[in-house]
Scaffold this motif. Structure first.
Motif, short mmCIF file in Angstrom:
data_model
loop_
_atom_site.label_atom_id
_atom_site.label_comp_id
_atom_site.label_asym_id
_atom_site.label_seq_id
_atom_site.Cartn_x
_atom_site.Cartn_y
_atom_site.Cartn_z
N THR A 132 0.75 -1.21 0.05
CA THR A 132 0.02 -0.14 -0.16
C THR A 132 0.81 1.43 0.14
OG1 THR A 132 -0.24 -0.19 2.36
CG2 THR A 132 -2.03 -1.09 1.19
N SER A 133 1.99 1.11 1.01
CA SER A 133 2.86 2.48 0.67
C SER A 133 3.65 2.57 -0.50
CB SER A 133 3.70 2.17 1.94
OG SER A 133 4.70 1.19 1.76
N SER A 134 3.87 1.47 -1.20
CA SER A 134 4.48 1.61 -2.50
C SER A 134 3.43 2.12 -3.72
CB SER A 134 4.95 0.14 -2.82
OG SER A 134 5.85 -0.35 -2.24
N LEU A 135 2.34 1.78 -3.41
CA LEU A 135 1.35 2.51 -4.45
C LEU A 135 1.14 3.75 -4.47
CD1 LEU A 135 -1.60 -0.27 -4.82
CD2 LEU A 135 0.40 0.12 -6.24
N ALA A 136 1.20 4.32 -2.94
CA ALA A 136 1.07 5.71 -2.74
C ALA A 136 2.16 6.49 -3.14
CB ALA A 136 0.83 5.85 -1.15
N LEU A 137 3.36 6.01 -2.96
CA LEU A 137 4.44 6.58 -3.02
C LEU A 137 4.77 6.82 -4.52
CD1 LEU A 137 6.87 5.77 0.01
CD2 LEU A 137 5.87 8.14 -0.59
N ILE A 138 4.44 5.60 -5.16
CA ILE A 138 4.61 5.53 -6.74
C ILE A 138 3.76 6.66 -7.36
CG2 ILE A 138 3.97 4.23 -8.83
CD1 ILE A 138 4.90 1.89 -7.38
N ILE B 135 9.01 2.81 -5.39
CA ILE B 135 8.81 1.20 -5.00
C ILE B 135 10.12 1.09 -4.01
CG2 ILE B 135 9.55 -1.08 -5.59
CD1 ILE B 135 8.25 -0.46 -8.34
N ILE B 136 11.09 2.02 -3.99
CA ILE B 136 12.42 1.75 -3.12
C ILE B 136 11.85 2.30 -1.89
CG2 ILE B 136 14.49 2.63 -2.61
CD1 ILE B 136 15.20 2.63 -5.68
N ASN B 137 11.25 3.55 -1.71
CA ASN B 137 10.95 4.19 -0.37
C ASN B 137 9.52 3.60 -0.06
OD1 ASN B 137 12.58 5.98 -0.73
ND2 ASN B 137 11.25 7.74 -1.44
N GLY B 138 8.80 3.06 -0.82
CA GLY B 138 7.69 2.27 -0.31
C GLY B 138 7.85 0.82 0.45
N THR B 139 8.80 0.23 -0.11
CA THR B 139 9.17 -1.14 0.54
C THR B 139 9.91 -0.81 1.60
OG1 THR B 139 10.87 -1.27 -1.00
CG2 THR B 139 8.86 -2.43 -1.52
N LEU B 140 11.14 0.30 1.84
CA LEU B 140 11.89 0.30 2.91
C LEU B 140 11.19 0.97 4.07
CD1 LEU B 140 15.41 1.20 1.28
CD2 LEU B 140 14.62 -1.07 2.43
N ALA B 141 10.31 1.81 3.84
CA ALA B 141 9.43 2.78 4.83
C ALA B 141 8.99 1.86 5.88
CB ALA B 141 8.82 3.74 4.13
N TYR C 228 5.40 10.12 -6.54
CA TYR C 228 6.76 10.36 -7.37
C TYR C 228 6.44 10.37 -8.74
CZ TYR C 228 9.91 10.11 -3.30
OH TYR C 228 10.55 10.10 -1.91
N LEU C 229 5.47 9.65 -9.37
CA LEU C 229 5.21 10.11 -10.86
C LEU C 229 4.77 11.75 -11.01
CD1 LEU C 229 2.98 7.01 -11.64
CD2 LEU C 229 5.17 7.63 -12.64
N VAL C 230 3.95 12.04 -10.29
CA VAL C 230 3.73 13.37 -10.26
C VAL C 230 4.96 14.41 -10.12
CG1 VAL C 230 2.12 15.39 -9.22
CG2 VAL C 230 1.21 13.03 -9.48
N VAL C 231 5.68 14.26 -9.19
CA VAL C 231 7.02 14.81 -9.10
C VAL C 231 7.94 15.02 -10.23
CG1 VAL C 231 9.20 15.03 -7.75
CG2 VAL C 231 6.99 14.66 -6.46
N GLY D 295 10.44 7.65 -11.54
CA GLY D 295 9.45 7.91 -10.43
C GLY D 295 8.93 6.61 -9.68
N VAL D 296 8.63 5.56 -10.72
CA VAL D 296 8.04 4.38 -10.11
C VAL D 296 9.31 3.93 -9.39
CG1 VAL D 296 7.33 2.19 -10.84
CG2 VAL D 296 6.47 4.08 -12.25
N ALA D 297 10.50 3.48 -9.75
CA ALA D 297 11.43 2.98 -8.87
C ALA D 297 11.58 3.79 -7.88
CB ALA D 297 12.60 3.12 -10.03
N ILE D 298 11.65 4.98 -7.77
CA ILE D 298 11.83 5.72 -6.40
C ILE D 298 10.64 5.34 -5.48
CG2 ILE D 298 12.07 7.90 -5.24
CD1 ILE D 298 13.47 8.88 -7.79
#
Length: 1008
Positions: free
Chosen positions: A512-518, A551-557, A521-524, A546-549
Motif C-alpha cells: 500500500t505504501s509503495s502504491l501511494a509513493l509511486i 517502490i524503493i521508498n515504499g518497501t523500505l519505509a 513520485y510520478l507527479v513529481v 519515479g516508479v522506481a523511487i
C-alpha cells in the motif's frame, strides 16, 4: 372403562417425546458446529488466499524495480549514434562527373565467406572449390573483373551490415535493433538517392530490404520473401531466380536491380558449412552468376557481395575472422578495373596470391560515383581505387573520386557538433583542398600527392569517428546500477533480516505504501521533466524513475518504521554465525560474481560453473559421513556420488566460443548416436523419476499418467522428430530412402505442434484441474467384522512435492522438443540432478539454506552451456524458432527460441519451490509454508541480482575495453534477460500460480 389410553401408554409417549426432543437438539447442535467449522475453514481459506496474493504483490514490485534498473542501464550503455538528417545533393557541383554505368545489378549472397570463392588445393571441406567463377574471371579477365576481400564491421548481422552497405556509416552494437520493427531507415543512403534521381530500383529476395527501403523501391518490380526461416534453404533463392532473369532480360523499366540470396546463410545456420547442402548451394550460386553474366549488356555493372561470413558452426554476429571476411566481386563486359597494390594486401599461404581487402563501407562512395548519384551524407568510407584506375579511366579520375569522397566526409564532419572542431583533421583537409585547386588549374604533378593525402584523411577521419561517436550516457548507467543495487539491498533485508513472523503483516504495508509513493513520485518526476526539460531524460524514463523511487521508498519505509537501522545491522551481525553450508553458498556467489571482472574468466564460465557444482557434490559426500545412521549415510553418499558423476558427464558436452580456441573442442552437434540415446532416455528418465517418487510412495494418482505415459511417449516422439530431421539432412539416407521433402516437413510440423499442444496446453490444464499424487488404501476391507477399517494414504508424506513436480514435467517435455538431441540429453540429466539435489537437501537439512538455491542456479548455468549455448550472439539457435511454423508466427516462433536458449533456467526457476515442498506432509500452517518458499525465491532473486549487478558494474567499467562488445556486453545482456525471466517464471508462474494452486488444493483436502 377407559377412553383408549392407559397410564403406561401415557408415560411411554412422554418418554418418546423427550427422546425425540433430545435427537432434534443434537442435530441442531451438530449442524451449528458444522456451520461454525465450515465458516472457520472458509475464513482460513480466504485468509490464505489473501496473504498469498499480498506476498505475490510485493515480489511483483521487486521485479518491476529490477526491470526498470536494467532498462536504464541498457539505454545508457548500448551505444546509439546521432544520425545527421542532412541529404547529400549535387547543387554545389560536388558530385563526381566522370563516366558511369547505365544499369547496375547487385547480387547479395548472404554469408558468402571469402574462402568460399577462392581455390583451396586438396581441401577436405565440401564448401571449397565449388563457387569458382569469381576467381576464374578475376584471373583471366583482370580488366573486366575485380575480386576483393570484403571486411565487415562487427557485429556481423544482416540488418546492420545492410545499413552500413547503403549509408557508409558504422552502425553501433544495437543500432540495428531499433529497426527490427520494420521502420524505414531515416539516414541518407544510395537507395533513396537513386529514387530521388528518378532511377527505378528493382528488388527481389530478403524482405529486410523492403523493411528498410520500401518507399524507395520500384513497387512494380518488388518481390520480397520472408527471411528469418533459417530452416528453409530454397524458397528465397528459388524466388530470386524466378524473378531475376525476367527482369534482366525482358524489362527495361529498371536502373538498379538488387537480388538477395539467403540459401548459403540458412544452410550455415541449419547444418553448418561442412554439410553437403552447402556444396549444393554454392554450386547453385555459381550457376546463377554465370547466367547473370551471360544476360547483362556492356553498359551494366555487376556487383556481387556477401554481407558477412560465418564461423565453423555456421553462425555469425561476432567478430572472428571467418565472420568478418566476406566477398566483393565486380564485373563489366567493358574494361573498367585496374589493379592497386596497397600495404593492406597480404598473402594467402595456400595460394601465394595477394588478396587486397577493403572495408564494406568503401562500397558506398564507389557505388554512388559509378552510378552518378551523390555520396550519402553520413558516409565514412573511401573509394575503392580499382574502380577508378581501369583502362577507361585517366589518372585524374582517381584523384577526382578521392577528392569528392573526402569533401563529402568534410561536409559531414563540419555539420557534426562533436567532430567539427578537430583541428588536425581540418588542417589535413585544407591541404587536400589546396592540392585539388592546383590540379584544377591543370597542374597534374600533384595528383599522386593528392591521392595520398586523401587516403590519409579518410583513414584518420574514420578512426576519429569511431572514437568520438560512441557516447555512453553515464547518468543512465549510474541510475541503472543504483536501482539494481537498491533492489538487492531490499531483497536481502526483506528475506533474511526481518523476522518471518511479521512478514505477512509487513507485506500489506509495503504494498500500500509503495502504491501511494509511486503516485506521488510520478507527479513529481513529470513536473520536474516539464519544467527543466532535461536533454538526456525523456518523459517516459522520468516516469519510470519515479516508479522506481516510489517502490524503493515504499518497501523500505515500513521496515525502517518498524526496525531501526542499528537493529538491522545487529541482526546482520547475528547472521554471521552461519553454518558451513551458508558460508559455502556465500563463497560461491562471491566467486561467481567476481568472474565478470575479467574477460578471461567470462569465456571459461562453463568450466567454472562445473567446478563449483563438483565442489558442492564433494562437500555433500563428506557431509554424508557425519549423519547419525548407517542407512542415511549410505543413501546420502549415493546421491552425492550420483550428483558428481552426472555433473562430470554432462560437462563433456561443449560448444566452444572463439576465445576458447585452441584449448577447447566442440562436442555439441547433431549425430545419430545422440538421437539413439534420446530414444533410450524416453525409458530411463521416466523410470528415474518413478524411482524418486517411490521413495515416498508418491507414484500414485496422477503420477503414472504424467510420468509413465505422458513423459515417456513425448520424449519418444521427440526422438522420432530428430530422427526424421537426421534422415532429411543426411546425404546418403536422404537419397536412399527418397522421401519427398514436403512429406518429411509435414510430418515434422505435425509432431512438433502435437507435442507442444499436449505439453503446454492440455497437460497444464489437466495439472491445474487434475488429482493429486495420492491414493487411499483400505487395509482390512476384506474382513469387515474385525472392527473399524484402517486407511492408509499413499503419497501423504510428499503430497506437495510430487504434485508440484508434474508441472516441471510438463515444461521439461516442451523444452526437450526445442533442443537438439545432445541438448535434450543435457536437459534429461538436469531433471535427474534436480531430484538428486532435493533428496540431498532433505537428508542434509538444507532445504531453506542458501546453498540449495545457489546449487540450483548453478545447474541452470551449467546446462545453458551444455545445451549448446554461449553468451554470444552467434550461439543463438535461431532455427529452432521454425520447428512449428514455416514463417515467423507470434508467439510460436518466439517460444521456440526462448525455450531452446533459456530452457534450463525455466526448469530451474520453476523448481525453486520444490526445495521446501519436497517430502513434507500436509501442514496446518500453510502461511508458514508459503513464507519459506518466498524466502527461497527471494534468495534466488538475490543471487541472480548479485550476478547482474556485477556484470553491470564491470561492463560499465570496461566500456572502452577492446573486448567490451565481444565478451562483456553479451554477458550483461544475458544477465539482464535472466533477471526479467526470473521474475516472470519464479514469482509469476512458480510462486503465484503453481504454488497457490497446490497449497490451496491440499489445504482444502487436508487442512484443519
Amino acid at each position: 372403562m377407559s377412553n383408549g389410553y392407559d397410564a403406561r401408554s401415557i408415560s411411554n409417549s412422554h418418554s418418546q417425546l423427550e427422546e425425540s426432543s433430545d435427537v432434534g437438539s443434537n442435530l441442531l447442535r451438530q449442524r451449528r458446529l458444522l456451520k461454525q467449522a465450515y465458516e472457520k475453514f472458509q475464513f482460513k481459506s480466504r485468509k490464505l488466499g489473501y496473504l498469498h496474493n499480498v506476498y505475490s504483490r510485493v515480489l511483483l514490485l521487486l521485479g518491476i524495480l529490477q526491470v526498470i534498473g536494467i532498462i536504464f542501464f541498457t539505454k545508457g550503455f548500448l551505444l546509439s549514434r546521432t544520425v545527421l538528417p542532412n541529404i547529400a545533393s549535387c547543387e554545389n557541383d560536388d558530385c563526381w562527373k566522370a563516366s558511369h554505368f547505365n544499369k547496375t545489378v547487385l547480387l547479395v549472397i548472404d554469408a558468402l565467406r571469402f574462402d568460399f570463392v577462392i581455390p583451396v588445393e586438396e581441401s577436405p571441406m565440401v564448401y571449397h572449390n565449388k563457387l569458382t567463377t569469381l576467381y576464374d574471371l578475376s584471373i583471366h579477365e583482370p580488366e573486366n573483373s575485380l575480386l576483393l576481400k570484403f571486411i565487415a564491421d562487427p557485429p556481423t548481422t544482416t540488418l546492420q551490415r545492410l545499413k552500413g552497405l547503403t549509408t557508409g556509416s558504422l552502425p553501433t552494437f544495437v543500432d540495428a535493433g531499433s529497426n527490427f520493427d520494420g521502420d524505414t531507415i531515416d539516414e541518407d543512403n544510395w537507395v533513396s538517392q537513386l529514387n530521388s534521381h528518378n532511377r527505378n530500383v528493382a528488388f527481389v529476395g530478403d524482405d529486410t530490404w523492403t523493411a528498410m527501403f520500401n518507399p524507395f523501391i520500384y513497387q512494380n518490380l518488388s518481390y520480397p520473401y520472408e527471411s528469418l526461416n533459417v530452416w528453409d534453404l530454397h524458397t528465397v533463392d528459388n524466388g530470386v531466380i524466378e524473378h531475376l532473369f525476367p527482369i534482366i532480360n525482358e524489362s527495361n523499366d529498371w536502373d538498379f536491380l538488387i537480388g538477395h540470396f539467403l540459401g548459403v546463410d540458412h544452410c550455415g545456420h541449419r547444418h553448418g558449412p561442412r554439410h553437403f547442402a552447402m556444396a549444393e548451394k554454392l554450386i547453385q550460386m555459381d550457376q546463377v552468376i554465370n547466367q547473370v553474366i551471360d544476360s547483362i549488356d556492356d553498359e551494366t555493372l555487376l556487383i556481387i557481395i556477401g554481407d558477412h561470413g560465418m564461423d565453423e558452426t555456421g553462425n555469425h554476429g561476432g567478430e572472428s575472422t571467418d565472420e568478418v571476411e566476406s566477398t566483393l566481386f565486380m564485373y563489366s563486359k567493358k574494361p573498367s578495373f585496374g589493379r592497386f597494390q596497397a600495404p593492406n594486401a597480404y598473402e594467402i599461404q595456400n595460394k601465394g596470391s595477394n588478396y587486397r581487402w577493403v572495408n564494406q563501407i568503401d562500397l558506398v562512395p564507389s557505388i554512388s560515383m559509378l552510378t552518378g548519384i551523390p555520396i550519402p551524407f553520413n558516409n565514412l568510407g573511401q573509394p575503392i581505387e580499382e574502380c577508378f584506375t581501369g583502362p577507361c579511366h585517366t589518372p585524374l579520375d582517381l584523384a577526382s573520386a578521392n577528392y569528392h569522397a573526402s569533401n563529402q566526409i568534410n561536409n559531414y564532419r563540419q555539420n557534426s557538433e562533436t567532430l567539427k572542431d578537430d583541428s588536425q583533421v581540418n588542417e589535413l583537409f585544407q591541404e587536400i583542398q589546396s592540392l585539388w585547386d592546383s590540379i584544377s588549374q591543370e597542374d597534374n604533378s600533384n595528383i599522386s600527392a593528392l591521392n595520398e593525402k586523401c587516403v590519409e584523411y579518410q583513414k584518420i577521419s574514420l578512426e576519429r569517428c569511431k572514437d568520438l561517436w560512441a557516447r555512453f550516457d553515464m547518468l543512465g548507467i549510474c541510475i541503472g546500477i543504483g536501482i539494481i543495487a537498491a533492489s538487492l539491498v531490499i531483497t536481502v533485508v526483506y528475506s533474511k533480516l526481518v523476522p518471518s513472523v511479521v512478514i505477512p503483516q509487513l507485506n500489506e504495508q509495503m504494498f500500500t505504501s509503495s502504491l501511494a509513493l509511486i503516485f506521488v513520485y510520478l507527479v513529481v518526476m513529470a513536473s520536474i521533466h516539464l519544467i527543466l526539460k532535461p536533454e538526456h531524460l525523456s518523459l517516459t524514463m522520468a516516469l519510470a524513475l519515479g516508479v522506481a523511487i516510489g517502490i524503493i521508498n515504499g518497501t523500505l519505509a515500513p521496515i525502517m518504521d518498524r526496525y531501526s537501522l542499528q537493529w538491522l545491522i545487529g541482526k546482520l551481525i547475528e547472521l554471521l554465525h552461519w553454518d558451513f553450508w551458508t558460508y559455502l553458498g556465500l563463497l560461491l556467489i562471491t566467486l561467481h560474481s567476481l568472474i565478470f571482472t575479467s574477460n578471461s574468466f567470462i569465456i571459461w564460465e562453463d568450466k567454472i560453473c562445473s567446478f563449483f557444482l563438483l565442489t558442492f557434490g564433494v562437500c555433500a559426500l563428506f557431509a554424508s559421513f557425519r549423519l547419525n545412521t548407517a542407512l542415511k549415510r549410505l543413501i546420502t553418499s549415493y546421491h552425492a556420488l550420483s550428483f558428481i558423476i552426472s555433473t562430470r558427464l554432462v560437462s563433456v558436452i561443449t560448444l566452444c566460443r572463439e576465445e576458447q580456441q585452441p584449448k577447447c573442442n566442440t562436442t555439441f552437434g547433431k549425430s545419430l548416436w545422440a538421437i539413439l540415446l534420446l530414444f533410450l532416455a524416453s525409458y530411463f528418465l521416466p523410470a528415474t523419476i518413478k524411482g524418486f517418487y517411490n521413495i515416498s510412495s508418491s507414484y500414485q494418482g496422477a503420477a503414472p499418467l504424467w510420468i509413465d505415459k505422458g513423459m515417456r511417449y513425448s520424449i519418444f516422439v521427440i526422438g522420432l522428430y530428430w530422427a526424421l530431421d537426421y534422415i532429411e539432412n543426411n546425404d546418403y539416407m536422404n537419397k536412399s530412402l527418397d522421401i519427398p521433402f514436403p512429406i518429411l516437413a509435414s510430418i515434422k510440423f505435425t509432431i512438433s505442434r502435437l507435442i507442444f499442444g499436449i505439453t503446454m496446453v492440455a497437460a497444464n490444464i489437466g495439472w491445474l484441474m487434475g488429482p493429486l499424487c495420492v491414493k487411499i488404501n483400505v487395509m482390512n476391507e476384506e474382513n469387515k467384522e474385525q472392527g473399524p477399517k484402517e486407511v492408509k494414504i499413499l503419497g501423504y508424506g510428499n503430497v506437495y512435492g510430487s504434485s508440484y513436480f508434474l508441472l516441471i514435467a510438463n515444461f521439461t517435455c516442451a523444452i526437450l522438443l526445442f533442443n537438439k538431441p545432445l541438448g535434450a540429453l543435457s536437459i534429461c540429466v538436469l531433471v535427474h540432478q534436480i531430484l538428486t539435489l532435493l533428496e540431498l537437501a532433505n537428508l542434509l537439512r538444507i532445504r531453506t539454506n542458501l546453498i540449495s538455491v545457489v546449487v540450483l542456479i548453478l545447474l541452470s548455468y551449467l546446462h545453458f552451456f551444455t545445451t549448446g549455448h554461449q553468451a554470444t550472439l552467434q550461439a543463438i539457435h535461431w532455427e529452432t524458432g521454425f520447428m512449428m511454423t514455416e514463417k515467423i508466427t507470434f508467439p510460436l516462433t518466439h517460444i521456440g527460441i526462448i525455450f531452446n536458449t533459456l530452457g534450463p533456467f525455466i526448469i530451474v526457476y520453476l523448481s525453486v519451490p520444490l526445495l521446501v515442498l519436497w517430502k513434507i506432509p500436509p501442514t496446518n500452517k500453510p502461511i508458514s509454508l508459503i513464507g519459506k518458499v518466498a524466502e527461497n525465491c527471494t534468495a534466488l532473486s538475490a543471487y541472480q541480482t548479485c550476478l547482474t549487478l556485477s556484470t553491470l558494474i564491470m561492463t560499465a567499467n570496461f566500456r572502452r575495453h577492446l573486448m567490451v562488445w565481444k565478451i562483456f556486453a553479451p554477458r550483461f545482456m544475458l544477465n539482464g534477460i535472466l533477471t526479467i525471466l526470473l521474475n516472470v517464471t519464479v514469482f509469476g508462474v512458480g510462486f503465484y500460480i503453481a504454488l497457490g494452486r497446490i497449497v490451496r488444493k491440499i489445504n482444502n483436502i487436508f487442512g484443519k
